[in-house]
Each structure stands twice: as structure tokens, then as C-alpha cells.
Design a protein around this motif. Structure first.
Motif, PDB file in Angstrom:
ATOM      1  N   PHE A 299      27.375  22.985  23.448  1.00  0.00           N
ATOM      2  CA  PHE A 299      28.007  24.220  22.994  1.00  0.00           C
ATOM      3  C   PHE A 299      28.894  24.729  24.115  1.00  0.00           C
ATOM      4  CE2 PHE A 299      24.039  25.088  25.071  1.00  0.00           C
ATOM      5  CZ  PHE A 299      24.295  26.168  25.902  1.00  0.00           C
ATOM      6  N   VAL A 300      29.561  25.841  23.876  1.00  0.00           N
ATOM      7  CA  VAL A 300      30.467  26.425  24.867  1.00  0.00           C
ATOM      8  C   VAL A 300      30.033  27.857  25.173  1.00  0.00           C
ATOM      9  CG1 VAL A 300      32.855  27.159  25.314  1.00  0.00           C
ATOM     10  CG2 VAL A 300      32.405  24.968  24.163  1.00  0.00           C
ATOM     11  N   HIS A 301      30.053  28.214  26.442  1.00  0.00           N
ATOM     12  CA  HIS A 301      29.864  29.602  26.864  1.00  0.00           C
ATOM     13  C   HIS A 301      31.212  30.154  27.306  1.00  0.00           C
ATOM     14  CE1 HIS A 301      29.000  32.921  29.684  1.00  0.00           C
ATOM     15  NE2 HIS A 301      27.914  33.113  28.954  1.00  0.00           N
ATOM     16  N   ALA A 302      31.538  31.342  26.835  1.00  0.00           N
ATOM     17  CA  ALA A 302      32.806  31.981  27.192  1.00  0.00           C
ATOM     18  C   ALA A 302      32.542  33.331  27.842  1.00  0.00           C
ATOM     19  CB  ALA A 302      33.683  32.158  25.957  1.00  0.00           C
ATOM     20  N   GLU A 303      33.319  33.626  28.880  1.00  0.00           N
ATOM     21  CA  GLU A 303      33.292  34.951  29.504  1.00  0.00           C
ATOM     22  C   GLU A 303      34.722  35.459  29.602  1.00  0.00           C
ATOM     23  OE1 GLU A 303      31.611  37.472  33.359  1.00  0.00           O
ATOM     24  OE2 GLU A 303      31.555  35.275  33.389  1.00  0.00           O
ATOM     25  N   VAL A 304      34.948  36.646  29.045  1.00  0.00           N
ATOM     26  CA  VAL A 304      36.273  37.262  29.068  1.00  0.00           C
ATOM     27  C   VAL A 304      36.223  38.439  30.024  1.00  0.00           C
ATOM     28  CG1 VAL A 304      38.176  38.132  27.666  1.00  0.00           C
ATOM     29  CG2 VAL A 304      36.447  36.667  26.619  1.00  0.00           C
ATOM     30  N   THR A 305      36.986  38.356  31.103  1.00  0.00           N
ATOM     31  CA  THR A 305      37.013  39.397  32.130  1.00  0.00           C
ATOM     32  C   THR A 305      38.317  40.190  32.018  1.00  0.00           C
ATOM     33  OG1 THR A 305      38.100  38.077  33.844  1.00  0.00           O
ATOM     34  CG2 THR A 305      35.716  37.813  33.610  1.00  0.00           C
ATOM     35  N   LYS A 306      38.588  40.965  33.040  1.00  0.00           N
ATOM     36  CA  LYS A 306      39.798  41.800  33.034  1.00  0.00           C
ATOM     37  C   LYS A 306      41.061  40.967  32.941  1.00  0.00           C
ATOM     38  CE  LYS A 306      42.152  45.392  35.718  1.00  0.00           C
ATOM     39  NZ  LYS A 306      42.077  46.258  36.939  1.00  0.00           N
ATOM     40  N   ASN A 307      41.074  39.777  33.552  1.00  0.00           N
ATOM     41  CA  ASN A 307      42.323  39.015  33.601  1.00  0.00           C
ATOM     42  C   ASN A 307      42.182  37.526  33.337  1.00  0.00           C
ATOM     43  OD1 ASN A 307      41.100  38.228  35.983  1.00  0.00           O
ATOM     44  ND2 ASN A 307      42.387  39.516  37.276  1.00  0.00           N
ATOM     45  N   LYS A 308      40.992  37.080  32.871  1.00  0.00           N
ATOM     46  CA  LYS A 308      40.866  35.649  32.596  1.00  0.00           C
ATOM     47  C   LYS A 308      39.762  35.371  31.583  1.00  0.00           C
ATOM     48  CE  LYS A 308      38.099  35.097  36.812  1.00  0.00           C
ATOM     49  NZ  LYS A 308      38.060  34.482  38.153  1.00  0.00           N
ATOM     50  N   LEU A 309      39.876  34.210  30.937  1.00  0.00           N
ATOM     51  CA  LEU A 309      38.873  33.689  30.022  1.00  0.00           C
ATOM     52  C   LEU A 309      38.289  32.430  30.647  1.00  0.00           C
ATOM     53  CD1 LEU A 309      37.385  33.179  27.304  1.00  0.00           C
ATOM     54  CD2 LEU A 309      39.513  32.142  26.460  1.00  0.00           C
ATOM     55  N   ILE A 310      36.986  32.446  30.897  1.00  0.00           N
ATOM     56  CA  ILE A 310      36.303  31.318  31.519  1.00  0.00           C
ATOM     57  C   ILE A 310      35.508  30.587  30.446  1.00  0.00           C
ATOM     58  CG2 ILE A 310      34.704  30.598  33.324  1.00  0.00           C
ATOM     59  CD1 ILE A 310      35.221  33.440  34.579  1.00  0.00           C
ATOM     60  N   LEU A 311      35.807  29.305  30.240  1.00  0.00           N
ATOM     61  CA  LEU A 311      35.114  28.490  29.253  1.00  0.00           C
ATOM     62  C   LEU A 311      34.268  27.445  29.976  1.00  0.00           C
ATOM     63  CD1 LEU A 311      38.108  27.843  26.828  1.00  0.00           C
ATOM     64  CD2 LEU A 311      36.205  29.433  26.439  1.00  0.00           C
ATOM     65  N   THR A 312      32.979  27.388  29.659  1.00  0.00           N
ATOM     66  CA  THR A 312      32.084  26.418  30.262  1.00  0.00           C
ATOM     67  C   THR A 312      31.415  25.605  29.162  1.00  0.00           C
ATOM     68  OG1 THR A 312      31.621  27.990  32.057  1.00  0.00           O
ATOM     69  CG2 THR A 312      30.184  26.070  31.876  1.00  0.00           C
ATOM     70  N   PHE A 313      31.527  24.293  29.246  1.00  0.00           N
ATOM     71  CA  PHE A 313      30.970  23.381  28.252  1.00  0.00           C
ATOM     72  C   PHE A 313      29.605  22.889  28.739  1.00  0.00           C
ATOM     73  CE2 PHE A 313      35.366  23.668  27.411  1.00  0.00           C
ATOM     74  CZ  PHE A 313      35.609  23.247  26.103  1.00  0.00           C
ATOM     75  N   PHE A 314      28.575  23.119  27.922  1.00  0.00           N
ATOM     76  CA  PHE A 314      27.203  22.772  28.300  1.00  0.00           C
ATOM     77  C   PHE A 314      26.663  21.645  27.431  1.00  0.00           C
ATOM     78  CE2 PHE A 314      27.327  26.959  30.215  1.00  0.00           C
ATOM     79  CZ  PHE A 314      26.519  26.814  31.345  1.00  0.00           C
ATOM     80  N   GLN A 315      25.905  20.771  28.042  1.00  0.00           N
ATOM     81  CA  GLN A 315      25.122  19.802  27.290  1.00  0.00           C
ATOM     82  C   GLN A 315      23.700  20.338  27.159  1.00  0.00           C
ATOM     83  OE1 GLN A 315      24.927  16.059  29.299  1.00  0.00           O
ATOM     84  NE2 GLN A 315      24.195  16.903  31.228  1.00  0.00           N
ATOM     85  N   ALA A 316      23.013  19.916  26.114  1.00  0.00           N
ATOM     86  CA  ALA A 316      21.687  20.463  25.846  1.00  0.00           C
ATOM     87  C   ALA A 316      20.638  20.015  26.843  1.00  0.00           C
ATOM     88  CB  ALA A 316      21.254  20.084  24.427  1.00  0.00           C
ATOM     89  N   THR A 317      20.959  19.002  27.636  1.00  0.00           N
ATOM     90  CA  THR A 317      20.005  18.558  28.654  1.00  0.00           C
ATOM     91  C   THR A 317      19.966  19.498  29.851  1.00  0.00           C
ATOM     92  OG1 THR A 317      21.727  17.056  29.478  1.00  0.00           O
ATOM     93  CG2 THR A 317      20.042  16.118  28.060  1.00  0.00           C
ATOM     94  N   GLY A 318      20.823  20.527  29.857  1.00  0.00           N
ATOM     95  CA  GLY A 318      20.649  21.566  30.853  1.00  0.00           C
ATOM     96  C   GLY A 318      21.661  21.648  31.965  1.00  0.00           C
ATOM     97  N   THR A 319      22.804  21.009  31.819  1.00  0.00           N
ATOM     98  CA  THR A 319      23.826  21.095  32.860  1.00  0.00           C
ATOM     99  C   THR A 319      25.180  21.390  32.238  1.00  0.00           C
ATOM    100  OG1 THR A 319      24.172  18.705  32.747  1.00  0.00           O
ATOM    101  CG2 THR A 319      22.653  19.494  34.422  1.00  0.00           C
ATOM    102  N   SER A 320      26.023  22.053  33.031  1.00  0.00           N
ATOM    103  CA  SER A 320      27.399  22.273  32.592  1.00  0.00           C
ATOM    104  C   SER A 320      28.211  21.019  32.902  1.00  0.00           C
ATOM    105  CB  SER A 320      28.001  23.488  33.296  1.00  0.00           C
ATOM    106  OG  SER A 320      28.041  23.297  34.693  1.00  0.00           O
ATOM    107  N   LEU A 321      29.116  20.695  31.981  1.00  0.00           N
ATOM    108  CA  LEU A 321      29.896  19.468  32.093  1.00  0.00           C
ATOM    109  C   LEU A 321      31.342  19.710  32.489  1.00  0.00           C
ATOM    110  CD1 LEU A 321      28.605  17.731  28.842  1.00  0.00           C
ATOM    111  CD2 LEU A 321      27.924  17.224  31.187  1.00  0.00           C
ATOM    112  N   TYR A 322      31.867  20.881  32.110  1.00  0.00           N
ATOM    113  CA  TYR A 322      33.292  21.131  32.343  1.00  0.00           C
ATOM    114  C   TYR A 322      33.533  22.633  32.283  1.00  0.00           C
ATOM    115  CZ  TYR A 322      38.391  20.989  31.668  1.00  0.00           C
ATOM    116  OH  TYR A 322      39.747  21.164  31.797  1.00  0.00           O
ATOM    117  N   ARG A 323      34.456  23.086  33.119  1.00  0.00           N
ATOM    118  CA  ARG A 323      34.826  24.507  33.120  1.00  0.00           C
ATOM    119  C   ARG A 323      36.326  24.626  33.276  1.00  0.00           C
ATOM    120  NH1 ARG A 323      31.386  28.446  36.762  1.00  0.00           N
ATOM    121  NH2 ARG A 323      30.003  28.114  34.989  1.00  0.00           N
TER     122      ARG A 323
END
Length: 332
Positions: A299-323
Motif C-alpha cells: 500500500f502507499v502512505h501519503a503525507e501532505v505538508t505545507k509545501n510537499k507531498l511525501i509518498l512512501t510505498f510499503f510492502q506488507a512484510t514491514g519495510t518501505s520500498l520507495y519514497r
């Protein structure tokens, strides 16, 4: 008389385009300065016992862990909510078996903003919409709709436009063909497209996302959706949309093309490493892909701040794969 009529029409147009947006309320604003959410597609279990898959359960557990650690104000559910033929009524036991009992952790008891996929349209989508009245977190007000958020303590805004790409492009039979076969009702498809054009044209959101089920670009089994390349892609570029978020292909992908980010998050229930359309996307546009069974979902986690959108791609085994990080919109 003619001048009076023209003046009235102009006023009506002005009202249409300047109608104030309704903003969703976020809980516990406090001193926060961002909005956080999860995006997961194609998460819809099975129509027979045990009604869930190992990938769905493992992905749900990791969604809970990430939501607890990083925060999640809501979830975007990107279609194919119930395999293989949606639900038949608002009282279907599938709502409990495949949704409520799987995503039961406290951190996931947040609003789920839902749209329909092709498998949902094989059943009763109206029943899924009506379930919004029976659940305190299932938010599916219409086939397509707009969400507006104020990013806490920043003065900035986020808009997410939720589309029904099956109404727009038609359904597809995954066992027969890969591409949608044209809208079932051309008038309804055109009505949605006109609505979308108006919403994009008037949006002054600092971050503007569009979500649907079918991908615009994909290197996997279904590939690029020709209908969306013709009808949607030009609008995303013209109106400087931050990103388009979808599912349909059962993997995780990130592409960038003509200033727009393209997120495929369809690994909520099945996994598919297929890359048959690797050469059917613009050269250099693909930045990330995974569909390996070893990831156990994603799945993807997204954080929208004052000046940027951070997208982090997670695998279900418990680690982030790409940001990746996307900037706020610039108005021409």
C-alpha cells in the motif's frame, strides 16, 4: 431584456464556479502541520470462506502498524472492494467478512473514502454507497465526488477528486480482455467528465489529487488505459494535478510524466509481477515497480505538508520500498 438575461447567466456561471468547498473535518488538529493517509486498492477478499486472503490479512496488519507509527487520518479505498462480483445488497455479509473484521485495528478505524472498481460494478455499487449510512467509517457518498481538506496550521489546502472510471470508460472482463469496452451509458460518462472539468478548472487547492480505479499509465497486465489517456490525461496536465492514484493492476508502481505523478496501489489482496507493458509507457517515466509474492502485499502512505507531498510505498512484510516527494501546485 437580452442584456438582463446575459447578466443573469453570467451570474449563474460565476456562482457555479465559485461555490465554496465543503471541508472535511480532521480529528485532533492540535499543533499538527500535515495530513496523512493510506491508499490501497484491490483489497476485496474472496466470495467464499474464509472470505479473505493471506495477502489481505498481512497487508491489513502492516497498514495498522504504519498508521500507528506514522499516522493516518483516513484511507483511500481504490476499488475492487469485494471480489469477484461486488455485493448484492447493503445487507451483504461481505461488508463484515471482508471489511469490518479485517481492518478492525484502532488505527484503521478512521474514515475510508471509497470508489468502485470493475469487480464492484459486476454487482450492486448502489448498495456500497448505501452502506455509508450503516457504517461510521465507510464514506461513499456518490459514484464520484470531491474531498477538500485544510492542512492544519498551514493555510494550505488539499483536494482529492474521486472518480468512477468504470462509468467513464466501461467495464472490463479480466478473464477475457484487459481494456474497458466503452461506457455503458454515454450520457452518464459525459456528465462525469464535464463535472470533472469544472472541478479541476475552479480548484485553487495547493495539492490536487485525482483518484480512480483504472490506471492512466501502467507497465503491468492491464497496461495504460486508452480511454483515460484520451479523456483524463490531458486534463491532469492542463490543470497541473499533483498526482493520479489508482489500483486495478495488482502491484505497486510509481511513474512521472509531464509533471504529474502516477501512483498504482493495487496490492491489497493479490500480487502480480507481470510487466508485459514495460515498453508501453513513456521512456524514463517508470520510477518504481514491485509485484513479487515475497512482499506479501502492499500500500502507499501519503503525507501532505505545507509545501510537499511525501509518498512512501510499503510492502506488507514491514519495510518501505520507495519514497518520492512532490511539490505543491504552481498556478500559471
Amino acid at each position: 431584456m437580452a442584456l438582463t438575461l446575459l447578466t443573469a447567466l453570467a451570474a449563474a456561471v460565476t456562482v457555479t464556479y465559485c461555490f465554496p468547498a465543503v471541508f472535511q473535518e480532521l480529528e485532533n488538529n492540535g499543533n499538527r502541520t500535515s495530513i496523512k493517509f493510506l491508499a490501497v486498492g484491490d483489497w476485496g477478499g474472496l466470495p467464499y470462506p474464509p472470505y479473505v486472503t493471506a495477502v489481505q490479512k498481512t497487508t491489513a496488519n502492516e497498514m495498522n502498524a504504519v498508521a500507528e507509527q506514522m499516522g493516518a487520518d483516513f484511507v483511500l479505498a481504490l476499488g475492487d472492494n469485494f471480489y469477484y462480483r461486488g455485493v448484492d445488497s447493503v445487507d451483504s455479509p461481505r461488508f463484515q467478512e471482508t471489511f469490518e473484521s479485517v481492518y478492525s485495528a484502532k488505527s484503521l478505524r478512521v474514515p475510508w473514502y471509497v470508489l468502485a472498481g470493475n469487480h464492484d460494478h459486476a454487482g450492486n455499487v448502489k448498495a456500497q454507497i448505501d452502506y455509508s449510512l450503516k457504517s461510521d467509517r465507510w464514506k461513499f457518498p456518490s459514484y464520484y465526488y470531491e474531498l477538500n481538506f485544510r492542512i492544519p496550521n498551514t493555510g494550505k489546502t488539499l483536494t482529492i477528486i474521486m472518480l468512477d472510471t468504470i462509468v467513464l470508460c466501461g467495464n472490463s472482463d479480466d478473464f477475457v480482455d484487459e481494456q474497458p469496452r466503452g461506457p455503458a451509458y454515454a450520457v452518464e460518462a459525459n456528465r462525469q467528465l464535464v463535472w470533472l472539468q469544472e472541478r479541476l478548472a475552479r480548484s485553487r487547492a495547493d495539492f490536487l489529487l485525482v483518484a480512480g480505479h483504472y490506471p492512466v499509465w501502467s507497465v503491468s497486465e492491464h497496461g495504460p488505459t486508452e480511454c483515460l489517456l484520451k479523456s483524463l490525461r490531458p486534463l491532469l496536465i492542463e490543470h497541473n494535478v499533483t498526482a493520479y492514484v489508482c489500483g486495478h493492476d495488482h502491484n505497486l508502481q510509481y511513474l512521472e510524466e509531464s509533471g504529474v505523478g502516477y501512483v498504482v496501489s493495487g496490492a491489497g489482496n493479490f500480487l502480480d509481477p507481470d510487466i508485459r507493458h514495460w515498453n508501453h509507457v513513456p521512456k524514463g517515466s517508470l520510477k518504481f515497480f514491485t509485484g513479487q509474492a515475497s512482499t506479501l502485499g502492499g500500500f502507499v502512505h501519503a503525507e501532505v505538508t505545507k509545501n510537499k507531498l511525501i509518498l512512501t510505498f510499503f510492502q506488507a512484510t514491514g519495510t518501505s520500498l520507495y519514497r518520492t516527494v512532490l511539490s505543491q501546485r504552481e498556478f500559471r
